[in-house]
Design a protein around this motif. Structure first.
Motif, PDB file in Angstrom:
ATOM      1  N   ALA A  92      34.524  39.574  59.704  1.00 22.85           N
ATOM      2  CA  ALA A  92      34.420  38.133  59.471  1.00 22.85           C
ATOM      3  C   ALA A  92      34.186  37.846  57.988  1.00 22.85           C
ATOM      4  N   TRP A  93      33.329  38.648  57.345  1.00 18.42           N
ATOM      5  CA  TRP A  93      33.082  38.426  55.915  1.00 18.42           C
ATOM      6  C   TRP A  93      34.333  38.701  55.081  1.00 18.42           C
ATOM      7  N   ALA A  94      35.117  39.691  55.476  1.00 16.37           N
ATOM      8  CA  ALA A  94      36.380  39.943  54.773  1.00 16.37           C
ATOM      9  C   ALA A  94      37.312  38.747  54.939  1.00 16.37           C
ATOM     10  N   GLY A  95      37.331  38.174  56.136  1.00 15.60           N
ATOM     11  CA  GLY A  95      38.154  36.978  56.367  1.00 15.60           C
ATOM     12  C   GLY A  95      37.699  35.806  55.520  1.00 15.60           C
ATOM     13  N   PHE A  96      36.363  35.607  55.448  1.00 12.00           N
ATOM     14  CA  PHE A  96      35.849  34.525  54.605  1.00 12.00           C
ATOM     15  C   PHE A  96      36.177  34.778  53.138  1.00 12.00           C
ATOM     16  N   GLY A  97      36.113  36.039  52.718  1.00 10.97           N
ATOM     17  CA  GLY A  97      36.473  36.372  51.338  1.00 10.97           C
ATOM     18  C   GLY A  97      37.930  36.057  51.044  1.00 10.97           C
ATOM     19  N   LEU A  98      38.816  36.389  51.976  1.00  8.90           N
ATOM     20  CA  LEU A  98      40.239  36.083  51.790  1.00  8.90           C
ATOM     21  C   LEU A  98      40.492  34.582  51.777  1.00  8.90           C
ATOM     22  N   LEU A  99      39.779  33.840  52.627  1.00  9.22           N
ATOM     23  CA  LEU A  99      39.916  32.380  52.607  1.00  9.22           C
ATOM     24  C   LEU A  99      39.444  31.812  51.269  1.00  9.22           C
ATOM     25  N   GLY A 100      38.351  32.348  50.751  1.00  6.80           N
ATOM     26  CA  GLY A 100      37.855  31.902  49.445  1.00  6.80           C
ATOM     27  C   GLY A 100      38.840  32.218  48.330  1.00  6.80           C
ATOM     28  N   LEU A 101      39.401  33.423  48.369  1.00  4.28           N
ATOM     29  CA  LEU A 101      40.397  33.798  47.365  1.00  4.28           C
ATOM     30  C   LEU A 101      41.618  32.892  47.444  1.00  4.28           C
ATOM     31  N   SER A 102      42.032  32.588  48.647  1.00  4.50           N
ATOM     32  CA  SER A 102      43.166  31.692  48.843  1.00  4.50           C
ATOM     33  C   SER A 102      42.874  30.315  48.251  1.00  4.50           C
ATOM     34  N   TRP A 103      41.675  29.810  48.495  1.00  2.59           N
ATOM     35  CA  TRP A 103      41.299  28.502  47.957  1.00  2.59           C
ATOM     36  C   TRP A 103      41.281  28.531  46.429  1.00  2.59           C
TER      37      TRP A 103
ATOM     38  N   THR B  20      46.353  27.133  40.698  1.00  2.00           N
ATOM     39  CA  THR B  20      47.748  26.756  40.486  1.00  2.00           C
ATOM     40  C   THR B  20      47.898  25.249  40.385  1.00  2.00           C
ATOM     41  N   ARG B  21      47.125  24.503  41.135  1.00  2.00           N
ATOM     42  CA  ARG B  21      47.200  23.043  41.061  1.00  2.00           C
ATOM     43  C   ARG B  21      46.709  22.549  39.699  1.00  2.00           C
ATOM     44  N   THR B  22      45.645  23.155  39.189  1.00  2.00           N
ATOM     45  CA  THR B  22      45.129  22.769  37.877  1.00  2.00           C
ATOM     46  C   THR B  22      46.150  23.063  36.786  1.00  2.00           C
ATOM     47  N   VAL B  23      46.742  24.246  36.825  1.00  2.00           N
ATOM     48  CA  VAL B  23      47.756  24.601  35.826  1.00  2.00           C
ATOM     49  C   VAL B  23      48.957  23.664  35.936  1.00  2.00           C
ATOM     50  N   GLU B  24      49.349  23.350  37.157  1.00  2.00           N
ATOM     51  CA  GLU B  24      50.490  22.463  37.359  1.00  2.00           C
ATOM     52  C   GLU B  24      50.219  21.078  36.788  1.00  2.00           C
ATOM     53  N   ARG B  25      49.003  20.584  36.958  1.00  2.00           N
ATOM     54  CA  ARG B  25      48.655  19.271  36.406  1.00  2.00           C
ATOM     55  C   ARG B  25      48.638  19.291  34.881  1.00  2.00           C
TER      56      ARG B  25
END
Length: 145
Positions: A61-72, A78-83
């Motif tokens: 579960a912690w690995a999943g939360f880590g991957l979700l955090g990395l994804s976020w 990318t959104r900041t760079v795009e702006r």
């Protein structure tokens, strides 16, 4: 098992505080405290506490939360760079093309005159005069100024 006991104790303490607050004639505050006090008990009864306890001690579960955090983080970066760049590559290309068309409109092909030479320069752009401030006037009128 311990989590359920702790949540029940927190709820009991909160309801006790709500009773004391109600005794002091602060009924609105007492109702709010009671509402907060009932939340842990409700979480125990719905099984959320068991799920959280199972999740808190699970490496998967912690690995999943880590991957979700990395994804976020990747999405946000990318959104900041795009702006900062002014949009996607396709949008920037379209903006450059529109700017190029606005700055230098397509001139008619020069025709060869009698002497066989073409005009060397285009006539300079004429100043617009009152049109320079027309967009500003439109904005001011829009805001009622």
């Amino acid at each position: 098992m311990i989590a359920e006991t702790v949540c029940s104790a927190v709820s009991a303490a909160g309801l006790g505080i709500a009773a004391v607050t109600a005794y002091r004639k602060r009924l609105l505050t007492a109702a709010r405290i009671a509402a907060y006090a009932l939340v842990p008990l409700g979480l125990v009864l719905t099984g959320v506490v068991d799920w959280l306890a199972g999740t808190a001690f699970s490496p998967t579960a912690w690995a999943g939360f880590g991957l979700l955090g990395l994804s976020w983080v990747l999405f946000a970066t990318t959104r900041t760079v795009e702006r900062r760049r002014g949009g996607t590559r396709k949008e920037r290309r379209a903006a450059r093309a529109a700017e190029r068309d606005a700055v230098a409109p397509a001139a008619p092909a020069p025709s060869l005159g009698r002497g066989g030479t073409s005009p060397a320069t285009r006539p300079p752009a004429q100043p617009r005069g009152d049109d320079d401030f027309s967009d500003i006037e439109a904005i001011l009128k829009k805001h009622g100024i």
